[in-house]
Design a protein around this motif. Structure first.
Motif, PDB file in Angstrom:
ATOM      1  N   THR A  35       0.813  -1.089  -0.189  1.00 11.52           N
ATOM      2  CA  THR A  35      -0.085   0.113   0.017  1.00 11.52           C
ATOM      3  C   THR A  35       0.731   1.335   0.079  1.00 11.52           C
ATOM      4  O   THR A  35       0.331   2.312  -0.564  1.00 11.52           O
ATOM      5  CB  THR A  35      -0.950  -0.145   1.104  1.00 11.52           C
ATOM      6  OG1 THR A  35      -1.625  -1.305   1.108  1.00 11.52           O
ATOM      7  CG2 THR A  35      -1.909   1.031   1.149  1.00 11.52           C
ATOM      8  N   ILE A  36       2.104   1.304   0.629  1.00 10.06           N
ATOM      9  CA  ILE A  36       2.879   2.324   0.764  1.00 10.06           C
ATOM     10  C   ILE A  36       3.475   2.820  -0.703  1.00 10.06           C
ATOM     11  O   ILE A  36       3.662   3.694  -1.355  1.00 10.06           O
ATOM     12  CB  ILE A  36       4.050   2.138   1.656  1.00 10.06           C
ATOM     13  CG1 ILE A  36       3.625   2.286   3.005  1.00 10.06           C
ATOM     14  CG2 ILE A  36       5.248   2.999   1.320  1.00 10.06           C
ATOM     15  CD1 ILE A  36       4.734   2.095   4.417  1.00 10.06           C
ATOM     16  N   ILE A  37       3.764   1.259  -1.556  1.00 10.65           N
ATOM     17  CA  ILE A  37       4.308   1.563  -2.919  1.00 10.65           C
ATOM     18  C   ILE A  37       3.170   2.078  -3.696  1.00 10.65           C
ATOM     19  O   ILE A  37       3.197   3.148  -4.536  1.00 10.65           O
ATOM     20  CB  ILE A  37       4.784   0.421  -3.617  1.00 10.65           C
ATOM     21  CG1 ILE A  37       5.866  -0.317  -2.610  1.00 10.65           C
ATOM     22  CG2 ILE A  37       5.093   0.294  -4.946  1.00 10.65           C
ATOM     23  CD1 ILE A  37       7.128   0.614  -2.807  1.00 10.65           C
ATOM     24  N   MET A  38       1.914   1.602  -3.506  1.00 11.84           N
ATOM     25  CA  MET A  38       0.733   2.312  -4.249  1.00 11.84           C
ATOM     26  C   MET A  38       0.668   3.918  -3.985  1.00 11.84           C
ATOM     27  O   MET A  38       0.510   4.477  -4.890  1.00 11.84           O
ATOM     28  CB  MET A  38      -0.482   1.472  -3.719  1.00 11.84           C
ATOM     29  CG  MET A  38      -1.640   1.866  -4.651  1.00 11.84           C
ATOM     30  SD  MET A  38      -1.720   1.410  -6.486  1.00 11.84           S
ATOM     31  CE  MET A  38      -2.330  -0.511  -6.386  1.00 11.84           C
ATOM     32  N   ALA A  39       0.604   4.100  -2.830  1.00 15.05           N
ATOM     33  CA  ALA A  39       0.590   5.402  -2.496  1.00 15.05           C
ATOM     34  C   ALA A  39       1.640   6.446  -2.842  1.00 15.05           C
ATOM     35  O   ALA A  39       1.302   7.325  -3.641  1.00 15.05           O
ATOM     36  CB  ALA A  39       0.582   5.777  -0.789  1.00 15.05           C
ATOM     37  N   LEU A  40       3.068   5.990  -2.671  1.00 13.39           N
ATOM     38  CA  LEU A  40       4.086   6.918  -3.005  1.00 13.39           C
ATOM     39  C   LEU A  40       4.472   6.812  -4.735  1.00 13.39           C
ATOM     40  O   LEU A  40       4.947   7.833  -5.079  1.00 13.39           O
ATOM     41  CB  LEU A  40       5.147   6.754  -2.102  1.00 13.39           C
ATOM     42  CG  LEU A  40       4.845   6.996  -0.664  1.00 13.39           C
ATOM     43  CD1 LEU A  40       6.256   6.900   0.286  1.00 13.39           C
ATOM     44  CD2 LEU A  40       4.286   8.461  -0.405  1.00 13.39           C
ATOM     45  N   TYR A  41       4.448   5.720  -5.059  1.00  8.09           N
ATOM     46  CA  TYR A  41       4.743   5.646  -6.672  1.00  8.09           C
ATOM     47  C   TYR A  41       3.549   5.593  -7.590  1.00  8.09           C
ATOM     48  O   TYR A  41       3.945   6.253  -8.566  1.00  8.09           O
ATOM     49  CB  TYR A  41       5.464   4.064  -6.794  1.00  8.09           C
ATOM     50  CG  TYR A  41       5.926   4.013  -8.047  1.00  8.09           C
ATOM     51  CD1 TYR A  41       6.793   4.606  -8.818  1.00  8.09           C
ATOM     52  CD2 TYR A  41       5.165   2.724  -8.702  1.00  8.09           C
ATOM     53  CE1 TYR A  41       7.058   4.432  -9.976  1.00  8.09           C
ATOM     54  CE2 TYR A  41       5.277   2.420 -10.056  1.00  8.09           C
ATOM     55  CZ  TYR A  41       6.436   3.146 -10.690  1.00  8.09           C
ATOM     56  OH  TYR A  41       6.918   2.928 -12.021  1.00  8.09           O
ATOM     57  N   ALA A  42       2.642   4.827  -7.479  1.00 12.09           N
ATOM     58  CA  ALA A  42       1.436   4.953  -8.204  1.00 12.09           C
ATOM     59  C   ALA A  42       0.646   5.919  -7.887  1.00 12.09           C
ATOM     60  O   ALA A  42      -0.490   6.720  -8.749  1.00 12.09           O
ATOM     61  CB  ALA A  42       0.645   3.571  -8.104  1.00 12.09           C
ATOM     62  N   LYS A  43       0.645   6.481  -6.686  1.00 14.17           N
ATOM     63  CA  LYS A  43      -0.224   7.764  -6.226  1.00 14.17           C
ATOM     64  C   LYS A  43      -1.777   7.357  -6.483  1.00 14.17           C
ATOM     65  O   LYS A  43      -2.620   8.285  -6.966  1.00 14.17           O
ATOM     66  CB  LYS A  43       0.154   9.039  -7.004  1.00 14.17           C
ATOM     67  CG  LYS A  43       1.638   9.302  -6.652  1.00 14.17           C
ATOM     68  CD  LYS A  43       1.876  10.579  -7.427  1.00 14.17           C
ATOM     69  CE  LYS A  43       3.259  11.070  -7.176  1.00 14.17           C
ATOM     70  NZ  LYS A  43       3.894  11.985  -7.911  1.00 14.17           N
ATOM     71  N   ARG A  44      -2.332   6.351  -6.191  1.00 14.96           N
ATOM     72  CA  ARG A  44      -3.771   5.960  -6.553  1.00 14.96           C
ATOM     73  C   ARG A  44      -4.560   5.386  -5.119  1.00 14.96           C
ATOM     74  O   ARG A  44      -3.463   5.073  -4.270  1.00 14.96           O
ATOM     75  CB  ARG A  44      -3.771   4.715  -7.436  1.00 14.96           C
ATOM     76  CG  ARG A  44      -3.250   4.948  -8.872  1.00 14.96           C
ATOM     77  CD  ARG A  44      -3.928   6.225  -9.513  1.00 14.96           C
ATOM     78  NE  ARG A  44      -3.198   6.632 -10.704  1.00 14.96           N
ATOM     79  CZ  ARG A  44      -3.138   6.221 -11.777  1.00 14.96           C
ATOM     80  NH1 ARG A  44      -3.975   5.201 -12.346  1.00 14.96           N
ATOM     81  NH2 ARG A  44      -2.319   6.659 -12.688  1.00 14.96           N
ATOM     82  N   PRO A  45      -5.449   5.690  -4.818  1.00 19.16           N
ATOM     83  CA  PRO A  45      -6.214   5.456  -3.488  1.00 19.16           C
ATOM     84  C   PRO A  45      -6.583   4.160  -3.392  1.00 19.16           C
ATOM     85  O   PRO A  45      -7.680   3.565  -2.663  1.00 19.16           O
ATOM     86  CB  PRO A  45      -7.538   6.301  -3.649  1.00 19.16           C
ATOM     87  CG  PRO A  45      -7.735   6.142  -4.996  1.00 19.16           C
ATOM     88  CD  PRO A  45      -6.534   6.323  -5.895  1.00 19.16           C
ATOM     89  N   PHE A  46      -5.838   2.971  -3.988  1.00 20.57           N
ATOM     90  CA  PHE A  46      -6.203   1.625  -3.712  1.00 20.57           C
ATOM     91  C   PHE A  46      -5.170   1.229  -2.745  1.00 20.57           C
ATOM     92  O   PHE A  46      -3.829   1.225  -2.852  1.00 20.57           O
ATOM     93  CB  PHE A  46      -5.761   0.902  -5.164  1.00 20.57           C
ATOM     94  CG  PHE A  46      -6.397   1.574  -6.344  1.00 20.57           C
ATOM     95  CD1 PHE A  46      -7.705   2.095  -6.164  1.00 20.57           C
ATOM     96  CD2 PHE A  46      -5.682   1.538  -7.416  1.00 20.57           C
ATOM     97  CE1 PHE A  46      -8.415   2.773  -7.294  1.00 20.57           C
ATOM     98  CE2 PHE A  46      -6.298   2.322  -8.715  1.00 20.57           C
ATOM     99  CZ  PHE A  46      -7.516   2.785  -8.576  1.00 20.57           C
TER     100      PHE A  46
END
Length: 433
Positions: free
Chosen positions: A61-72
């Protein structure tokens, strides 16, 4: 921070994103308890598995937040953990260490395919009607889960798979109250309606002694060492085990693609062509999480459909996911507190979310049976087999088949044929009792 997550472009705020993150976490916090309970059937010790589950979810979820910048949010997939525990280990007799080796191999393959943009190429080959059906199917799948969790629907008697639940049960009555509360609050445009409903239902459940208070609110994280780095790569690379690796790969691939597209459609993140811009970024977050998860001692991870709860509360950026990740890390020490939310409390959120995700079905061309039937099979089989992967692969298989048989083969993109072939292998190699 606002510039990094592009709050202005997405018309959002810290408050909106934080409420969205809390809502998503509350609807998926059950995974902290449920995933270890399922994997214990495979022989993975429960307490270390709790820590592995939390760390895998937080990392992805951290990778999703900081790299992908998506609310998933990302966490271990429910269908895949059951496949590993009950089919690969208990039915076929492999060790959980070998099974985790297979998950690691799938994660490495995901990463490579994402780097070379093969996964995004395949995702963009999916026709719009199937993308719509992914969103609708996931919504109704969530609804079915929610109805079961609240107790409005229960396992049936012989001749009837399901039946009406026990309306005299206090938990069911509390669930109905919570559902109505959320709907009324949302009708009045109250921000945070879902999380208010979940928390209120939980508090009432405790007050009426339906849900017991935990003995402790704070605890040290269980030691993950017994399952850390215990995967058996040599066993997973055995040629006899290839079908299992293939199935894990396909199930995780279609689950991720369907979830990302379905959630993005609801969050209005798709472009005019019905594609998710830079889809390889959330796919990379998912791939890296799936690679790290078996090293920690747990199974395939990916974008969670419960992220729809946060999206309904206005989550549009990676800050929502960052809030979820922080809450998962806090749950290492406050697991008894976070897991006190009963099923009939978070179940109401899933029912409400499902109602919002059926709208895309109106975009399917009902006059063209080559578009309608694959979408219909995707939605219905996703629900009635209780498996997102089965529903999606049925649509991916029937779409090109019907197009060719009706003289419309030119409508099928090259990537769809690859997806159809992968879907077919799932049914060929899937082990049955």
């Amino acid at each position: 921070m606002q510039n990094f997550f592009e709050f202005a472009r997405h018309k959002t705020s810290y408050r909106q994103e934080t409420i969205a993150g809390i809502t998503t976490f509350l609807t998926m916090a059950y995974i902290i308890i449920v995933n270890p309970a399922i994997l214990e059937a495979a022989g993975i010790p429960r307490e270390p598995s709790v820590t592995a589950t939390i760390l895998a979810a937080a990392f992805g979820t951290i990778i999703m937040a900081l790299y992908a910048k998506r609310p998933f949010a990302i966490a271990p997939y429910m269908s895949e953990n059951a496949f590993i525990a009950f089919t690969v280990v208990k039915m076929l007799g492999y060790t959980w260490q070998v099974a985790l080796g297979a998950v690691f191999i799938a994660g490495v393959l995901f990463t490579l395919l994402t780097v070379f943009k093969v996964r995004s190429w395949l995702a963009e080959a999916i026709p719009f009607s199937l993308k719509c059906s992914f969103s609708v199917g996931i919504g109704l799948f969530l609804t079915f889960i929610g109805l079961n969790e609240v107790g409005l629907v229960a396992l049936g008697v012989p001749g009837a798979p399901v039946k009406l639940g026990d309306f005299t049960s206090p938990s069911v009555l509390l669930g109905i109250f919570g559902f109505l509360m959320v709907v009324v609050l949302m009708a009045w445009r109250v921000k945070g309606a879902i999380v208010i409903g979940i928390v209120t239902t939980t508090v009432l459940s405790i007050l009426f002694k339906v849900t017991p208070m935990p003995e402790h609110f704070v605890s040290m994280p269980p030691d993950v060492t017994p399952i850390l780095m215990q995967l058996d790569l040599k066993g997973a690379l055995d040629v006899k085990f290839f079908p299992i690796v293939l199935i894990i790969f396909i199930m995780a691939f279609v689950d991720t693609v369907g979830t990302l597209i379905g959630l993005s459609m609801r969050a209005d993140l798709l472009d005019e062509s019905g594609n998710l811009p830079e889809i390889e970024k959330p796919m990379m977050a998912d791939a890296l999480a799936t690679t790290v998860a078996p090293l920690l001692g747990t199974t395939t991870t990916g974008a969670y459909i419960e992220s729809a709860a946060g999206i309904e509360e206005g989550g549009r950026t990676g800050f929502t996911a960052l809030v979820v990740a922080v809450l998962f890390l806090l749950s290492l020490f406050f697991a008894p507190l976070f897991t006190i939310v009963p099923a009939h409390a978070y179940g109401i959120a899933l029912i409400v979310i499902g109602s919002f995700m059926i709208q895309p079905i109106t975009k399917v061309n009902f006059d063209d049976f080559t578009e309608l039937i694959p979408a219909f099979l995707t939605v219905t089989l996703m629900i009635f087999t209780y498996n997102i992967g089965v529903g999606m692969t049925s649509g991916l298989l029937t779409y090109p088949l019907l197009k060719v048989l009706t003289g419309k083969g030119k409508d099928v993109k090259a990537g769809m044929w690859v997806l159809a072939a992968l879907s077919l292998t799932l049914y060929i190699f899937y082990p049955h009792k």
